[in-house]
Enzyme design. Structure first.
Site, PDB file in Angstrom:
ATOM      1  N   ASP A  30       0.845  -1.200   0.000  1.00 35.93           N
ATOM      2  CA  ASP A  30       0.000   0.000   0.000  1.00 35.93           C
ATOM      3  C   ASP A  30       0.879   1.249   0.000  1.00 35.93           C
ATOM      4  O   ASP A  30       1.894   1.326   0.700  1.00 35.93           O
ATOM      5  CB  ASP A  30      -0.908  -0.008   1.234  1.00 35.93           C
ATOM      6  CG  ASP A  30      -2.073   0.951   1.093  1.00 35.93           C
ATOM      7  OD1 ASP A  30      -3.219   0.499   0.963  1.00 35.93           O
ATOM      8  OD2 ASP A  30      -1.833   2.192   1.108  1.00 35.93           O
ATOM      9  N   ILE A  31       0.470   2.244  -0.788  1.00 40.68           N
ATOM     10  CA  ILE A  31       1.233   3.480  -0.935  1.00 40.68           C
ATOM     11  C   ILE A  31       1.173   4.334   0.335  1.00 40.68           C
ATOM     12  O   ILE A  31       2.044   5.175   0.574  1.00 40.68           O
ATOM     13  CB  ILE A  31       0.696   4.253  -2.171  1.00 40.68           C
ATOM     14  CG1 ILE A  31       1.747   5.141  -2.778  1.00 40.68           C
ATOM     15  CG2 ILE A  31      -0.565   5.020  -1.853  1.00 40.68           C
ATOM     16  CD1 ILE A  31       1.347   5.691  -4.139  1.00 40.68           C
ATOM     17  N   ASN A  87     -12.969  -3.490   2.829  1.00 44.61           N
ATOM     18  CA  ASN A  87     -13.935  -2.393   2.922  1.00 44.61           C
ATOM     19  C   ASN A  87     -14.897  -2.462   1.748  1.00 44.61           C
ATOM     20  O   ASN A  87     -14.465  -2.586   0.599  1.00 44.61           O
ATOM     21  CB  ASN A  87     -13.201  -1.043   2.905  1.00 44.61           C
ATOM     22  CG  ASN A  87     -12.309  -0.860   4.121  1.00 44.61           C
ATOM     23  OD1 ASN A  87     -12.646  -1.292   5.209  1.00 44.61           O
ATOM     24  ND2 ASN A  87     -11.158  -0.217   3.933  1.00 44.61           N
ATOM     25  N   GLY A  93     -15.419   2.896   4.131  1.00 44.95           N
ATOM     26  CA  GLY A  93     -14.099   3.461   3.823  1.00 44.95           C
ATOM     27  C   GLY A  93     -13.515   3.022   2.503  1.00 44.95           C
ATOM     28  O   GLY A  93     -12.347   3.287   2.233  1.00 44.95           O
ATOM     29  N   HIS A 100     -10.400  -5.334  -3.144  1.00 45.06           N
ATOM     30  CA  HIS A 100      -9.053  -5.582  -2.620  1.00 45.06           C
ATOM     31  C   HIS A 100      -9.137  -5.973  -1.164  1.00 45.06           C
ATOM     32  O   HIS A 100      -9.951  -5.457  -0.406  1.00 45.06           O
ATOM     33  CB  HIS A 100      -8.151  -4.353  -2.795  1.00 45.06           C
ATOM     34  CG  HIS A 100      -8.754  -3.081  -2.284  1.00 45.06           C
ATOM     35  ND1 HIS A 100      -9.696  -2.365  -2.997  1.00 45.06           N
ATOM     36  CD2 HIS A 100      -8.558  -2.398  -1.131  1.00 45.06           C
ATOM     37  CE1 HIS A 100     -10.043  -1.285  -2.303  1.00 45.06           C
ATOM     38  NE2 HIS A 100      -9.386  -1.289  -1.161  1.00 45.06           N
ATOM     39  N   LEU A 101      -8.243  -6.869  -0.806  1.00 46.92           N
ATOM     40  CA  LEU A 101      -8.128  -7.333   0.568  1.00 46.92           C
ATOM     41  C   LEU A 101      -6.889  -6.670   1.161  1.00 46.92           C
ATOM     42  O   LEU A 101      -5.797  -6.759   0.588  1.00 46.92           O
ATOM     43  CB  LEU A 101      -7.948  -8.857   0.528  1.00 46.92           C
ATOM     44  CG  LEU A 101      -8.131  -9.666   1.799  1.00 46.92           C
ATOM     45  CD1 LEU A 101      -9.511  -9.457   2.398  1.00 46.92           C
ATOM     46  CD2 LEU A 101      -7.918 -11.147   1.474  1.00 46.92           C
TER      47      LEU A 101
HETATM   48  P1  AMP Z   1      -9.802   1.351   0.429  1.00 44.77           P
HETATM   49  O1  AMP Z   1      -9.881   2.632   1.222  1.00 44.77           O
HETATM   50  O2  AMP Z   1     -10.226   0.124   1.201  1.00 44.77           O
HETATM   51  O3  AMP Z   1     -10.505   1.462  -0.902  1.00 44.77           O
HETATM   52  O4  AMP Z   1      -8.270   1.123   0.152  1.00 44.77           O
HETATM   53  C1  AMP Z   1      -7.602   1.705  -0.908  1.00 44.77           C
HETATM   54  C2  AMP Z   1      -6.142   1.627  -0.568  1.00 44.77           C
HETATM   55  O5  AMP Z   1      -5.400   1.779  -1.766  1.00 44.77           O
HETATM   56  C3  AMP Z   1      -5.653   2.704   0.398  1.00 44.77           C
HETATM   57  O6  AMP Z   1      -5.081   2.082   1.542  1.00 44.77           O
HETATM   58  C4  AMP Z   1      -4.615   3.485  -0.422  1.00 44.77           C
HETATM   59  O7  AMP Z   1      -3.531   3.933   0.359  1.00 44.77           O
HETATM   60  C5  AMP Z   1      -4.209   2.457  -1.466  1.00 44.77           C
HETATM   61  N1  AMP Z   1      -3.701   2.996  -2.717  1.00 44.77           N
HETATM   62  C6  AMP Z   1      -4.251   3.948  -3.504  1.00 44.77           C
HETATM   63  N2  AMP Z   1      -3.518   4.152  -4.609  1.00 44.77           N
HETATM   64  C7  AMP Z   1      -2.472   3.297  -4.528  1.00 44.77           C
HETATM   65  C8  AMP Z   1      -1.351   3.019  -5.374  1.00 44.77           C
HETATM   66  N3  AMP Z   1      -1.167   3.670  -6.522  1.00 44.77           N
HETATM   67  N4  AMP Z   1      -0.466   2.089  -4.957  1.00 44.77           N
HETATM   68  C9  AMP Z   1      -0.629   1.426  -3.801  1.00 44.77           C
HETATM   69  N5  AMP Z   1      -1.682   1.624  -2.972  1.00 44.77           N
HETATM   70  C10 AMP Z   1      -2.585   2.550  -3.325  1.00 44.77           C
END
Ligand code: AMP
Ligand code: ZN
Length: 114
Positions: A30-31, A87, A93, A100-101
């Site tokens: 995760d970024i 989520n 959220g 995604h998990l």
């Molecule tokens: P959610 O809030 O459950 O939809 O999770 C989305 C997740 O994706 C968040 O934890 C973000 O930090 C992560 N995210 C968004 N863009 C990227 C990216 N380009 N690379 C890695 N993680 C990302």
């Protein structure tokens, strides 16, 4: 799907730190990590959220969990414990609408979650 960040990560159009990949599943760091270990596990197939998954996706959804288990062992968080989060929709959220998990570990987690 054309405008989906996670489809683009799966196809390597957008760069990420990949932790695992095969023909069906990709996992990447995760970024914006919420724990020392924070990996996202996605199917290559674009399913917007759990609400849109069907019986056809049963094996694929199960596979996300088993990839999480393997990664937890590889990343040495299996023994201490880890949390899987899925989520679904904005109230929970979800911000990216490609299922995604979240695999989170490396620290203590409270219950109930916020
Ligand atoms: P959610 O809030 O459950 O939809 O999770 C989305 C997740 O994706 C968040 O934890 C973000 O930090 C992560 N995210 C968004 N863009 C990227 C990216 N380009 N690379 C890695 N993680 C990302
Ligand atoms: Zn997608």
């Amino acid at each position: 799907m054309v405008d989906c960040v996670f489809c683009k990560i799966a196809s390597k159009e957008i760069q990420s730190k990949i932790a695992y990949e095969d023909e069906e599943v990709v996992a990447f760091h995760d970024i914006n990590p919420q724990a020392p270990i924070h990996v996202l596990i996605i199917p290559r197939k674009h399913i917007p959220s759990l609400n849109e998954a069907t019986d056809e996706d049963q094996n694929l959804l199960g596979k996300l969990m088993l990839v999480a288990q393997k990664l937890a062992k590889e990343l040495n968080i299996a023994e201490d414990g880890y949390r899987l989060v899925l989520n679904t929709n904005r109230g929970a959220g979800q911000s990216i609408f490609h299922i995604h998990l979240h695999l989170l570990g490396g620290r203590l987690f409270r219950w109930p979650p916020g």
